[in-house]
Design a protein around this motif. Sequence first.
Motif, PDB file in Angstrom:
ATOM      1  N   THR A   6       1.059  -1.374  -0.015  1.00 54.67           N
ATOM      2  CA  THR A   6      -0.027  -0.111  -0.041  1.00 54.67           C
ATOM      3  C   THR A   6       0.789   1.171   0.031  1.00 54.67           C
ATOM      4  O   THR A   6       0.533   1.961  -0.764  1.00 54.67           O
ATOM      5  N   ILE A   7       1.929   1.398   0.752  1.00 52.88           N
ATOM      6  CA  ILE A   7       2.847   2.494   0.615  1.00 52.88           C
ATOM      7  C   ILE A   7       3.463   2.561  -0.657  1.00 52.88           C
ATOM      8  O   ILE A   7       3.476   3.681  -1.256  1.00 52.88           O
ATOM      9  N   ALA A   8       3.828   1.317  -1.183  1.00 51.23           N
ATOM     10  CA  ALA A   8       4.506   1.644  -2.768  1.00 51.23           C
ATOM     11  C   ALA A   8       3.506   2.151  -3.551  1.00 51.23           C
ATOM     12  O   ALA A   8       3.817   3.177  -4.454  1.00 51.23           O
ATOM     13  N   ALA A   9       2.272   1.484  -3.470  1.00 55.15           N
ATOM     14  CA  ALA A   9       1.071   2.324  -4.625  1.00 55.15           C
ATOM     15  C   ALA A   9       0.717   3.562  -4.202  1.00 55.15           C
ATOM     16  O   ALA A   9       0.460   4.282  -5.125  1.00 55.15           O
ATOM     17  N   ALA A  10       0.787   3.959  -2.833  1.00 58.17           N
ATOM     18  CA  ALA A  10       0.554   5.364  -2.624  1.00 58.17           C
ATOM     19  C   ALA A  10       1.305   6.376  -2.958  1.00 58.17           C
ATOM     20  O   ALA A  10       1.216   7.495  -3.346  1.00 58.17           O
ATOM     21  N   ALA A  11       2.653   6.088  -2.581  1.00 63.42           N
ATOM     22  CA  ALA A  11       3.776   6.980  -2.794  1.00 63.42           C
ATOM     23  C   ALA A  11       5.031   6.859  -3.814  1.00 63.42           C
ATOM     24  O   ALA A  11       5.432   7.708  -4.346  1.00 63.42           O
ATOM     25  N   MET A  12       5.166   5.532  -4.376  1.00 66.50           N
ATOM     26  CA  MET A  12       6.013   5.544  -5.136  1.00 66.50           C
ATOM     27  C   MET A  12       5.514   5.437  -6.605  1.00 66.50           C
ATOM     28  O   MET A  12       4.392   5.282  -7.086  1.00 66.50           O
TER      29      MET A  12
END
Lengths: 266, 41
Positions: free
Chosen positions: B17-23
């Motif tokens: 989720t972090i990757a999808a949200a910020a990367m």
Amino acid sequence: MNLFVVYLVCALVGAVIALWRAPAWPRYNLLLAIAATPQVGHVLGIHIRGMFAVSVMAMLLWCCCNYRIAGVPLVAGGAALNMLAMAWHGGAMPVRADILAGLGYHFETGMLLEGSKDIVVHGSPLWLLSDWLPVTTDLFTLIVSPGDLLIVGGVLVWLLFSRTPESERKHLMLAFSTPAASTEKRPRLVQGQSARPALTRLALLAAADPALAERLLRDPFDAADAHPHYHVTLDAHDRATLAAIRARARTVGEFLGELAAEVDGT
Amino acid sequence: MRSKILRALAAALLVGTIAAAAMAPLAPPPIRGPSTTIVNR
């Protein structure tokens, strides 16, 4: 869809590290889901006006709520860099056409690349924050931004170096407690004045803290003297009593029972 | 063991989720090499 494979690989690496060690758990993770939804929609070609702002706000809030956790400030920094570049280009990540051409991809400027968050640009004032760092192997080609690298670093710091106070506390409790102590009924102290105030204090501290009770059973004098918060001054009579109790008691429960009996004068 | 697996699943979800949200990396499809199809003229 290659982007989802990248996200999946990140998730798998996270899972493998989390199998090995327990990182501190961030709070309010629903905010992350709210931040991710418009971004995933963008990758799938669904563009809704204003959703990028929602994504930025949710990400910002999540980072603010969890800034004490190791690695989260790095993630916040990386997300801020990426989102700044994306905000400048209407919610899409810029990638320079000449960088793509250098890798053998020829796209027209202004084109939104399918299955990604990227838009091809001729140049950008914020090109240093855009996707311009190529990672090329035989299997795949990836063009990442400095923000992406910061986020990966932050997630690794979080997984590898953050601590879980709860799990550590459980670990300490397991290290100090014995099966006998956990199954035995702890005796209750009788209310009222005691002729042994130091032992009363010690008994109350031991009743409140099983780890201290365990240490008292092993070395009552050392544990009584070395309590981190409350100093208990034992006179010769108290010391003799403790030595006698220790000689008789085999478990923490027995130790506390004997101590309570001495305190109550029974 | 069960708690470790649950922890790993939760971490995978969170990292994803972090990757999808910020990367925002770009993963272009691999460039195809020259065609090996023989054309009869």
